[in-house]
Enzyme design. Structure first.
Site, PDB file in Angstrom:
ATOM      1  N   ASN A 141     -16.674  27.209 -41.330  1.00 50.02           N
ATOM      2  CA  ASN A 141     -16.075  26.191 -40.711  1.00 50.02           C
ATOM      3  C   ASN A 141     -16.147  24.738 -41.009  1.00 50.02           C
ATOM      4  O   ASN A 141     -17.240  24.398 -41.685  1.00 50.02           O
ATOM      5  CB  ASN A 141     -16.358  26.215 -39.205  1.00 50.02           C
ATOM      6  CG  ASN A 141     -15.827  27.284 -38.361  1.00 50.02           C
ATOM      7  OD1 ASN A 141     -14.971  28.015 -38.960  1.00 50.02           O
ATOM      8  ND2 ASN A 141     -16.586  27.688 -37.111  1.00 50.02           N
ATOM      9  N   ARG A 146     -14.238  33.820 -39.041  1.00 50.18           N
ATOM     10  CA  ARG A 146     -14.884  34.165 -40.175  1.00 50.18           C
ATOM     11  C   ARG A 146     -15.361  35.506 -40.405  1.00 50.18           C
ATOM     12  O   ARG A 146     -15.525  35.876 -41.385  1.00 50.18           O
ATOM     13  CB  ARG A 146     -16.214  33.170 -40.175  1.00 50.18           C
ATOM     14  CG  ARG A 146     -15.945  31.552 -40.312  1.00 50.18           C
ATOM     15  CD  ARG A 146     -17.072  30.622 -40.065  1.00 50.18           C
ATOM     16  NE  ARG A 146     -17.190  30.741 -38.623  1.00 50.18           N
ATOM     17  CZ  ARG A 146     -18.292  30.229 -38.038  1.00 50.18           C
ATOM     18  NH1 ARG A 146     -19.257  29.688 -38.941  1.00 50.18           N
ATOM     19  NH2 ARG A 146     -18.722  30.352 -36.732  1.00 50.18           N
TER      20      ARG A 146
END
Length: 90
Positions: free
Chosen positions: A36, A18
Site C-alpha cells: 500500500n 494485497r
C-alpha cells in the site's frame, strides 16, 4: 522474463487487495511484491513470462470483489530476479 511496475488507484486499500494479489500472483507464477502507498494506491513490482504478466495485469484491472479499480498504470523496469511474491505491510 519481464519486470513491470504497476500502480493501481481507486478503492484498493482495506479490501483485501494485497492478500488477493499474492494468491493470484502465485497461481500465475509471477514473482515480486505488493504494498500500500500513502496516497491510497497499491504498488506492485511483478516479474514473469509475458503471457502470465498479461493475465496478471488483466486481473489488476478487476481486483478483488470489494475493490473498485479506477486506474492501472504499468511501466516496464529492470528485472530484479525475485524468488517469490510477498505482501509488504507498512
Amino acid at each position: 522474463m519481464k519486470h513491470l511496475n504497476i500502480t493501481i488507484t481507486g478503492k484498493v486499500q482495506g479490501v483485501g487487495f494485497r492478500e488477493t494479489t499474492k494468491i493470484i500472483a502465485n497461481q500465475m507464477m509471477v514473482q515480486g511484491y505488493v504494498r500500500n502507498e500513502k496516497d491510497g494506491s497499491v504498488y506492485i513490482e511483478a516479474e514473469g513470462e509475458d503471457i502470465f504478466l498479461e493475465e496478471f495485469v488483466n486481473w489488476c484491472h478487476e481486483g478483488p470483489d470489494r475493490s473498485r479499480v479506477e486506474n492501472v498504470s504499468v511501466t516496464e523496469g529492470e528485472v530484479k530476479n525475485y524468488r517469490n511474491f510477498e505482501v509488504f505491510k507498512k
